[in-house]
Design a protein around this motif. Structure first.
Motif, short mmCIF file in Angstrom:
data_model
loop_
_atom_site.label_atom_id
_atom_site.label_comp_id
_atom_site.label_asym_id
_atom_site.label_seq_id
_atom_site.Cartn_x
_atom_site.Cartn_y
_atom_site.Cartn_z
N ILE A 13 0.85 -1.20 0.00
CA ILE A 13 0.00 0.00 0.00
C ILE A 13 0.88 1.25 0.00
CG2 ILE A 13 -1.63 1.37 1.36
CD1 ILE A 13 -2.83 -1.34 2.32
N VAL A 14 1.88 1.27 0.85
CA VAL A 14 2.79 2.42 0.93
C VAL A 14 3.49 2.62 -0.41
CG1 VAL A 14 4.91 3.28 1.99
CG2 VAL A 14 3.10 2.34 3.42
N ARG A 15 3.95 1.52 -1.01
CA ARG A 15 4.64 1.61 -2.29
C ARG A 15 3.72 2.21 -3.37
NH1 ARG A 15 5.16 -0.78 -7.01
NH2 ARG A 15 3.64 -2.41 -6.60
N LEU A 16 2.49 1.75 -3.38
CA LEU A 16 1.55 2.22 -4.40
C LEU A 16 1.09 3.66 -4.18
CD1 LEU A 16 -0.64 -0.97 -4.80
CD2 LEU A 16 0.97 -0.04 -6.48
N THR A 17 1.13 4.12 -2.94
CA THR A 17 0.65 5.47 -2.64
C THR A 17 1.76 6.49 -2.47
OG1 THR A 17 0.52 4.97 -0.28
CG2 THR A 17 -1.50 4.66 -1.55
N SER A 18 3.01 6.03 -2.54
CA SER A 18 4.11 6.99 -2.35
C SER A 18 4.20 7.91 -3.57
CB SER A 18 5.41 6.26 -2.10
OG SER A 18 6.16 6.13 -3.26
N PRO A 19 4.51 9.17 -3.34
CA PRO A 19 4.62 10.14 -4.45
C PRO A 19 5.67 9.76 -5.48
CG PRO A 19 4.62 11.27 -2.34
CD PRO A 19 4.71 9.79 -2.05
N ALA A 20 6.69 9.04 -5.11
CA ALA A 20 7.74 8.66 -6.05
C ALA A 20 7.25 7.71 -7.12
CB ALA A 20 8.92 8.02 -5.29
N THR A 21 6.16 6.95 -6.83
CA THR A 21 5.66 6.00 -7.82
C THR A 21 4.60 6.60 -8.74
OG1 THR A 21 3.97 5.17 -6.31
CG2 THR A 21 6.09 4.02 -6.33
N ARG A 22 4.19 7.81 -8.44
CA ARG A 22 3.18 8.47 -9.28
C ARG A 22 3.87 9.20 -10.42
NH1 ARG A 22 -0.35 11.10 -4.43
NH2 ARG A 22 -0.94 9.14 -3.51
#
Length: 59
Positions: free
Chosen positions: A49-58
Motif C-alpha cells: 500500500i505504501v509503495r503504491l501510494t508513495s509520491p515517487a511511484t506516481r
C-alpha cells in the motif's frame, strides 16, 4: 483493476488480517505461529500500500 481499486482491495485485506489477529489473540490458547504468519502477511500488504501510494511511484 485500477491502482485505486487495487489499493482499496489491499486495505480491505489488511483490515481482515487485523480482525483475524484480534480473534486469534482472544482465543483461550492463541496460536503464536498463526499470529506471526498473519502479522507478516499484514506487513507485506502495508508495504505494498505504501509503495503504491508513495509520491515517487506516481507519474
Amino acid at each position: 483493476m485500477s491502482t485505486v481499486d487495487h489499493i482499496e482491495a489491499l486495505k480491505a485485506r489488511h483490515a481482515s488480517l487485523e480482525q483475524a489477529i484480534s480473534e486469534e489473540n482472544h482465543r483461550p490458547h492463541p496460536d503464536d505461529d498463526a499470529i506471526c504468519s498473519l502479522k507478516k502477511q499484514k506487513l507485506l500488504i502495508k508495504d505494498e500500500i505504501v509503495r503504491l501510494t508513495s509520491p515517487a511511484t506516481r507519474h
